[in-house]
Design a protein around this motif. Structure first.
Motif, mmCIF file in Angstrom:
data_model
loop_
_atom_site.group_PDB
_atom_site.id
_atom_site.type_symbol
_atom_site.label_atom_id
_atom_site.label_comp_id
_atom_site.label_asym_id
_atom_site.label_seq_id
_atom_site.Cartn_x
_atom_site.Cartn_y
_atom_site.Cartn_z
ATOM 1 N N HIS A 1 -15.557 -1.411 -5.165
ATOM 2 C CA HIS A 1 -14.959 -1.155 -3.861
ATOM 3 C C HIS A 1 -13.640 -0.422 -4.068
ATOM 4 O O HIS A 1 -12.730 -0.951 -4.719
ATOM 5 C CB HIS A 1 -14.745 -2.498 -3.139
ATOM 6 N N LEU A 2 -13.543 0.790 -3.543
ATOM 7 C CA LEU A 2 -12.296 1.553 -3.620
ATOM 8 C C LEU A 2 -11.420 1.150 -2.434
ATOM 9 O O LEU A 2 -11.818 1.297 -1.277
ATOM 10 C CB LEU A 2 -12.591 3.058 -3.588
ATOM 11 N N LYS A 3 -10.240 0.636 -2.715
ATOM 12 C CA LYS A 3 -9.360 0.079 -1.673
ATOM 13 C C LYS A 3 -8.659 1.215 -0.919
ATOM 14 O O LYS A 3 -7.506 1.549 -1.174
ATOM 15 C CB LYS A 3 -8.359 -0.886 -2.306
ATOM 16 N N ARG A 4 -9.398 1.773 0.026
ATOM 17 C CA ARG A 4 -8.902 2.941 0.758
ATOM 18 C C ARG A 4 -8.115 2.568 2.020
ATOM 19 O O ARG A 4 -7.579 3.445 2.693
ATOM 20 C CB ARG A 4 -10.071 3.864 1.128
ATOM 21 N N PHE A 5 -8.062 1.301 2.354
ATOM 22 C CA PHE A 5 -7.310 0.876 3.541
ATOM 23 C C PHE A 5 -6.139 0.012 3.096
ATOM 24 O O PHE A 5 -6.326 -1.077 2.560
ATOM 25 C CB PHE A 5 -8.227 0.126 4.511
ATOM 26 N N LYS A 6 -4.935 0.519 3.301
ATOM 27 C CA LYS A 6 -3.733 -0.124 2.781
ATOM 28 C C LYS A 6 -2.740 -0.370 3.912
ATOM 29 O O LYS A 6 -2.534 0.490 4.779
ATOM 30 C CB LYS A 6 -3.093 0.760 1.704
ATOM 31 N N TYR A 7 -2.121 -1.556 3.871
ATOM 32 C CA TYR A 7 -1.105 -1.872 4.883
ATOM 33 C C TYR A 7 0.205 -1.187 4.511
ATOM 34 O O TYR A 7 0.725 -1.358 3.417
ATOM 35 C CB TYR A 7 -0.900 -3.380 4.994
ATOM 36 N N ILE A 8 0.747 -0.401 5.437
ATOM 37 C CA ILE A 8 1.993 0.326 5.218
ATOM 38 C C ILE A 8 3.102 -0.363 6.001
ATOM 39 O O ILE A 8 3.074 -0.402 7.246
ATOM 40 C CB ILE A 8 1.870 1.797 5.666
ATOM 41 N N ASP A 9 4.053 -0.947 5.285
ATOM 42 C CA ASP A 9 5.126 -1.716 5.938
ATOM 43 C C ASP A 9 5.894 -0.882 6.954
ATOM 44 O O ASP A 9 6.213 -1.347 8.054
ATOM 45 C CB ASP A 9 6.098 -2.265 4.888
ATOM 46 N N GLN A 10 6.193 0.367 6.587
ATOM 47 C CA GLN A 10 6.998 1.214 7.465
ATOM 48 C C GLN A 10 6.280 1.491 8.783
ATOM 49 O O GLN A 10 6.903 1.625 9.839
ATOM 50 C CB GLN A 10 7.337 2.552 6.775
ATOM 51 N N LEU A 11 4.945 1.582 8.710
ATOM 52 C CA LEU A 11 4.157 1.880 9.910
ATOM 53 C C LEU A 11 3.761 0.612 10.657
ATOM 54 O O LEU A 11 3.428 0.654 11.842
ATOM 55 C CB LEU A 11 2.893 2.660 9.533
ATOM 56 N N GLY A 12 3.770 -0.516 9.944
ATOM 57 C CA GLY A 12 3.352 -1.764 10.557
ATOM 58 C C GLY A 12 1.869 -1.823 10.838
ATOM 59 O O GLY A 12 1.430 -2.553 11.742
ATOM 60 N N LYS A 13 1.076 -1.087 10.078
ATOM 61 C CA LYS A 13 -0.375 -1.084 10.290
ATOM 62 C C LYS A 13 -1.078 -0.573 9.037
ATOM 63 O O LYS A 13 -0.445 -0.099 8.087
ATOM 64 C CB LYS A 13 -0.742 -0.207 11.476
ATOM 65 N N TYR A 14 -2.410 -0.673 9.051
ATOM 66 C CA TYR A 14 -3.205 -0.175 7.938
ATOM 67 C C TYR A 14 -3.430 1.331 8.066
ATOM 68 O O TYR A 14 -3.560 1.864 9.175
ATOM 69 C CB TYR A 14 -4.568 -0.878 7.880
ATOM 70 N N LYS A 15 -3.495 1.977 6.928
ATOM 71 C CA LYS A 15 -3.727 3.413 6.883
ATOM 72 C C LYS A 15 -4.865 3.698 5.913
ATOM 73 O O LYS A 15 -5.017 3.015 4.898
ATOM 74 C CB LYS A 15 -2.459 4.141 6.417
ATOM 75 N N LYS A 16 -5.681 4.696 6.227
ATOM 76 C CA LYS A 16 -6.749 5.086 5.310
ATOM 77 C C LYS A 16 -6.194 6.019 4.246
ATOM 78 O O LYS A 16 -5.486 6.983 4.550
ATOM 79 C CB LYS A 16 -7.891 5.796 6.049
#
Length: 361
Positions: free
Chosen positions: A249-264
């Protein structure tokens, strides 16, 4: 992936020339948001030992139900489970008279939504979470190969399934105390490996990073039993037991603290058609085992809460794309189009998300 001109004609020519007559290639109907489910089911169906185990289970179940009827026992004694729903779906596909077409996996999806609230809504779902749920919910009296069965104790037999036989590997979590050099090892089982991704990298590089050495210091010091105190230490993960079927599983969805949400993360990650693991432990059995890629679940879209899933499947040497109810042949060279994107080319959103490798005999 792009479209193929004269898809229907090319598909028929491919079927006639390259693919066995008894193999079935059926798309799966989408019930609003079930592409996450369809794409993984196709990968599992074309994992031949998995399919055989499920169809064998279906056959044994039919026999036991027939015996129950003949002996006036309740034929419904075997309750419906995710495995029985999966067995019914695989049987429905495998027994079709035609070679191509579409099957509506309505009963399976209904059972899935009944068993797990996570999948009961019509929102975008995660294909990896679905794979985890399927692999972790085979009943404890599932099917085992004879070679595995002979090696197990009675207690182990009651808890092992054909899923363990095919997908289970083991990780060795090794911690070395930097004071006394004592190495502590803890073994953990896995059905799939989740690895971080970096821009313009390769699968091998991702696996090396997964097993890179981490320094435990300051507030993260390790309690060493030999020293009886907290000490600085080095930790690393190594693969101790290699599975027959390797799911990555390639972890392509990461939580970005600055954005406050997950990013692909649509980063370009090159993955090979054949793979040898570079991060095995010193005591691993057959560490040079060669794996062959047979399925890729692809996420199409710009974010984690939207988009679409398709699967690329290799069947008898021919690559095919399963896009819900649509099935079409693909050239092997087109696999490169789902590696992901480079920083200077943000046009495509197609990226390999789950990779399935099987050991070569």
């Amino acid at each position: 992936m792009g479209s193929v001109n004269s898809t229907g004609n090319k598909w028929e020519r491919t079927l006639a020339a390259d693919l066995p007559e008894d193999e079935k290639y059926f798309g799966l109907e989408n019930f609003g948001n079930t592409c996450y489910c369809n794409s993984v089911l196709q990968a599992l169906y074309f994992c031949e030992p998995f399919r055989k185990a499920v169809l064998d289970y279906a056959g044994e179940r039919r026999i036991s139900q027939s015996v129950a009827v003949e002996t006036t026992e309740a034929a419904s004694s075997a309750s419906e489970t995710m495995l029985t729903a999966l067995a019914d779906l695989f049987t429905q596909i495998a027994t079709q008279k035609k070679r191509t077409g579409t099957v509506p996996p309505k009963s399976f999806v209904s059972k899935l939504r009944e068993e797990n609230e996570l999948f009961s809504s019509y929102m975008h779902q995660d294909a990896h979470e679905f794979l985890n749920f399927i692999l972790n919910n085979a009943p404890p009296n599932g099917l085992l190969s004879n070679s595995t069965y002979d090696k197990l104790s009675g207690d182990e037999i009651s808890s092992k399934t054909f899923v363990h036989d095919l997908f289970e590997g083991q990780l060795s979590n090794e911690v070395r105390c930097l004071c006394c050099e004592t190495v502590t090892r803890r073994v953990e089982s896995f059905f799939d490996l989740s690895v971080d991704v970096e821009q313009n990298s390769s699968l091998t590089a991702c696996l090396r990073s997964f097993s890179s050495t981490e320094l435990l210091e300051k507030q993260d010091k390790f309690f060493c039993d030999a020293c009886c105190s907290l000490q600085e230490a080095e930790r690393r993960m190594r693969i101790k037991k290699l599975p027959r079927v390797l799911a990555l599983h390639l972890k392509r969805f990461k939580y970005i603290d600055q954005l406050g949400k997950y990013k692909k993360l649509s980063y370009r990650v090159v993955f090979p058609l054949e793979l040898r693991l570079c991060n095995t432990s010193d005591d691993a059995e057959d560490p040079d085992r060669l794996y062959s890629l047979f399925a890729v679940v692809v996420h199409v879209g710009s974010g984690p809460n939207q988009g679409h899933y398709v699967s690329l499947i290799k069947s008898h040497g021919q690559w095919l794309m399963f896009d819900d109810d649509c099935v079409e042949p693909k050239d092997e060279s087109e696999i490169q189009s789902v590696y992901g994107i480079t920083q200077d080319n943000a046009q495509s959103t197609e990226a390999g998300y789950i990779l399935f490798y099987e050991q070569k005999s």
